[in-house]
Scaffold this active site. Structure first.
Site, PDB file in Angstrom:
ATOM      1  N   SER A 168       4.208  -2.633 -11.995  1.00  0.00           N
ATOM      2  CA  SER A 168       3.031  -2.348 -12.824  1.00  0.00           C
ATOM      3  C   SER A 168       2.241  -3.598 -13.194  1.00  0.00           C
ATOM      4  O   SER A 168       1.732  -3.730 -14.315  1.00  0.00           O
ATOM      5  CB  SER A 168       3.442  -1.570 -14.072  1.00  0.00           C
ATOM      6  OG  SER A 168       4.043  -0.353 -13.713  1.00  0.00           O
ATOM      7  N   TRP A 221       0.821  -1.224   0.000  1.00  0.00           N
ATOM      8  CA  TRP A 221       0.000   0.000   0.000  1.00  0.00           C
ATOM      9  C   TRP A 221       0.848   1.266   0.000  1.00  0.00           C
ATOM     10  O   TRP A 221       0.325   2.371  -0.188  1.00  0.00           O
ATOM     11  CB  TRP A 221      -0.919   0.022   1.230  1.00  0.00           C
ATOM     12  CG  TRP A 221      -2.088  -0.913   1.159  1.00  0.00           C
ATOM     13  CD1 TRP A 221      -2.451  -1.729   0.116  1.00  0.00           C
ATOM     14  CD2 TRP A 221      -3.067  -1.119   2.184  1.00  0.00           C
ATOM     15  NE1 TRP A 221      -3.593  -2.437   0.429  1.00  0.00           N
ATOM     16  CE2 TRP A 221      -3.992  -2.077   1.701  1.00  0.00           C
ATOM     17  CE3 TRP A 221      -3.263  -0.596   3.458  1.00  0.00           C
ATOM     18  CZ2 TRP A 221      -5.084  -2.510   2.455  1.00  0.00           C
ATOM     19  CZ3 TRP A 221      -4.353  -1.033   4.211  1.00  0.00           C
ATOM     20  CH2 TRP A 221      -5.257  -1.975   3.712  1.00  0.00           C
ATOM     21  N   LYS A 222       2.131   1.137   0.261  1.00  0.00           N
ATOM     22  CA  LYS A 222       3.026   2.295   0.364  1.00  0.00           C
ATOM     23  C   LYS A 222       2.442   3.308   1.381  1.00  0.00           C
ATOM     24  O   LYS A 222       1.771   2.889   2.321  1.00  0.00           O
ATOM     25  CB  LYS A 222       3.271   2.926  -1.007  1.00  0.00           C
ATOM     26  CG  LYS A 222       3.681   1.879  -2.046  1.00  0.00           C
ATOM     27  CD  LYS A 222       4.262   2.458  -3.287  1.00  0.00           C
ATOM     28  CE  LYS A 222       4.461   1.349  -4.305  1.00  0.00           C
ATOM     29  NZ  LYS A 222       5.276   1.751  -5.439  1.00  0.00           N
ATOM     30  N   GLY A 228       1.784  -2.925  -6.271  1.00  0.00           N
ATOM     31  CA  GLY A 228       1.670  -1.587  -5.690  1.00  0.00           C
ATOM     32  C   GLY A 228       0.318  -0.975  -5.998  1.00  0.00           C
ATOM     33  O   GLY A 228      -0.689  -1.255  -5.342  1.00  0.00           O
ATOM     34  N   GLY A 229       0.264  -0.144  -7.034  1.00  0.00           N
ATOM     35  CA  GLY A 229      -0.941   0.606  -7.384  1.00  0.00           C
ATOM     36  C   GLY A 229      -2.212  -0.233  -7.407  1.00  0.00           C
ATOM     37  O   GLY A 229      -3.241   0.168  -6.841  1.00  0.00           O
ATOM     38  N   HIS A 261      12.932  -2.563  -0.692  1.00  0.00           N
ATOM     39  CA  HIS A 261      12.151  -1.995  -1.796  1.00  0.00           C
ATOM     40  C   HIS A 261      12.967  -0.881  -2.456  1.00  0.00           C
ATOM     41  O   HIS A 261      13.669  -0.127  -1.768  1.00  0.00           O
ATOM     42  CB  HIS A 261      10.820  -1.441  -1.273  1.00  0.00           C
ATOM     43  CG  HIS A 261       9.868  -1.105  -2.368  1.00  0.00           C
ATOM     44  ND1 HIS A 261       9.981   0.053  -3.108  1.00  0.00           N
ATOM     45  CD2 HIS A 261       8.811  -1.789  -2.885  1.00  0.00           C
ATOM     46  CE1 HIS A 261       9.019   0.075  -4.026  1.00  0.00           C
ATOM     47  NE2 HIS A 261       8.303  -1.036  -3.908  1.00  0.00           N
ATOM     48  N   GLU A 272      11.869  -6.869  -8.783  1.00  0.00           N
ATOM     49  CA  GLU A 272      11.149  -5.658  -9.158  1.00  0.00           C
ATOM     50  C   GLU A 272      12.067  -4.764  -9.973  1.00  0.00           C
ATOM     51  O   GLU A 272      12.857  -3.994  -9.392  1.00  0.00           O
ATOM     52  CB  GLU A 272      10.694  -4.908  -7.900  1.00  0.00           C
ATOM     53  CG  GLU A 272       9.738  -5.699  -7.036  1.00  0.00           C
ATOM     54  CD  GLU A 272       8.781  -4.778  -6.298  1.00  0.00           C
ATOM     55  OE1 GLU A 272       7.575  -4.926  -6.494  1.00  0.00           O
ATOM     56  OE2 GLU A 272       9.241  -3.890  -5.568  1.00  0.00           O
ATOM     57  N   GLU A 329      12.229   1.947  -3.516  1.00  0.00           N
ATOM     58  CA  GLU A 329      11.982   3.299  -3.005  1.00  0.00           C
ATOM     59  C   GLU A 329      12.787   3.549  -1.733  1.00  0.00           C
ATOM     60  O   GLU A 329      13.285   4.650  -1.506  1.00  0.00           O
ATOM     61  CB  GLU A 329      10.474   3.504  -2.764  1.00  0.00           C
ATOM     62  CG  GLU A 329       9.728   3.652  -4.086  1.00  0.00           C
ATOM     63  CD  GLU A 329       8.272   3.205  -4.061  1.00  0.00           C
ATOM     64  OE1 GLU A 329       7.690   3.033  -2.973  1.00  0.00           O
ATOM     65  OE2 GLU A 329       7.716   3.004  -5.158  1.00  0.00           O
TER      66      GLU A 329
HETATM   67  C1  PEP Z   1       5.820  -1.910  -5.780  1.00  0.00           C
HETATM   68  O1  PEP Z   1       5.831  -0.803  -5.256  1.00  0.00           O
HETATM   69  O2  PEP Z   1       6.348  -2.862  -5.196  1.00  0.00           O
HETATM   70  C2  PEP Z   1       5.178  -2.046  -7.087  1.00  0.00           C
HETATM   71  C3  PEP Z   1       5.370  -3.148  -7.749  1.00  0.00           C
HETATM   72  O3  PEP Z   1       4.419  -0.978  -7.507  1.00  0.00           O
HETATM   73  P1  PEP Z   1       3.485  -0.926  -8.823  1.00  0.00           P
HETATM   74  O4  PEP Z   1       2.716  -2.223  -8.868  1.00  0.00           O
HETATM   75  O5  PEP Z   1       2.614   0.259  -8.617  1.00  0.00           O
HETATM   76  O6  PEP Z   1       4.409  -0.799  -9.992  1.00  0.00           O
END
Ligand code: PEP
Length: 254
Positions: free
Chosen positions: A215, A10-11, A236-237, A97, A169, A99
């Site tokens: 994504s 969920w970040k 993520g999203g 992660h 990722e 980020e």
């Molecule tokens: C993530 O933050 O681990 C991720 C995969 O984000 P998203 O699915 O939004 O690319």
């Protein structure tokens, strides 16, 4: 033989009420719609963890954190320890992660300490690795991933390593709408599995769950997850919408 997992990240989204409401929807949908033995994990901000854990009604949905600090306890204002996370009932923690590596300068060495503390406190790390756009374009991605594995998790004993979930990722695919093609993702996942076999043995490698993240959505998940070495996703999203998240989870329904 290895577990399929779909984990949401969920970040830094959703206030307390919004988090409880989304999680309740997810738990109910999992109860009604999921027929396989895939595991569902929701990695929320720390403020939600205890309440979400209390809402889990089956061992199919687990809760995880998105970070821990690299010390047991003490004068680290604003940080949260592995023991504190575990005391909420959370079972997982995302570590490494991209980020956190990029915005909080988390090095492989710090991440290795976090991995150790997570395991010591019975938290299962979802350990993220992956290359930047430049590193992919320069053809350096296998070296980057090998180094992240060696410095972050290959110091573990085989029995400790068995508790780790890996997430490939590619940084260029996170939150960008760009997804690795199933072939690109499978190529890296196969490389990671070979690398685990070399560091440990083929039984350990075959038993390791390796997630894809970047994504991922209900449209592309099926093709990605049907690759031999892709055992689920870190989302993520799309994990912020219960319908999308569940549709990704249901890719594993038999
Ligand atoms: C993530 O933050 O681990 C991720 C995969 O984000 P998203 O699915 O939004 O690319």
């Amino acid at each position: 033989m290895r577990k399929n997992i779909v984990a949401g990240n969920w970040k830094m989204n959703l206030d307390y009420e919004q988090g409880l409401s989304l999680f309740s929807e997810i738990v109910n949908m999992v109860k009604d719609e999921v027929v396989g033995d895939q595991e569902v994990v929701v990695c929320s901000p720390a403020i939600h963890l205890h309440s979400l854990h209390q809402l889990t009604n089956s061992n199919k949905v687990s809760v995880g954190a998105q970070n821990i600090y690299q010390a047991e306890s003490g004068a680290y204002t604003g940080e949260v320890s592995a023991a504190q996370v575990r005391s909420t009932g959370a079972e997982y923690v995302i570590l490494g992660h991209s980020e956190r590596r990029a915005y909080f300068a988390e090095t492989d060495e710090v991440l290795a300490e976090k991995v150790n503390l997570a395991l010591k406190n019975s938290l299962k790390p979802i350990f993220c690795i992956g290359e930047t756009k430049d590193q992919r374009e320069q053809g350096e991605f296998f070296n980057v991933i090998q180094e992240q594995l060696e410095k972050g998790v290959f110091h573990l004993s085989a029995s400790e390593f068995a508790k780790i979930v890996l997430a490939y990722e590619p940084v260029w695919a996170i939150g960008t709408g760009l997804t690795a093609s199933p072939e690109q993702a499978q190529e890296v996942h196969a490389f990671i599995r070979k690398s685990i076999a070399k560091a440990y043995n083929s039984d350990v490698a075959e038993a390791t769950t390796i997630l894809y993240g970047g994504s991922c959505n209900p449209t592309n998940a099926k093709e990605l997850f049907s690759q031999t070495d892709i055992d689920g996703g870190l989302i993520g999203g799309a994990s912020l919408k219960s319908r999308d998240f569940l549709d990704i989870v249901k890719v594993f329904n038999t």
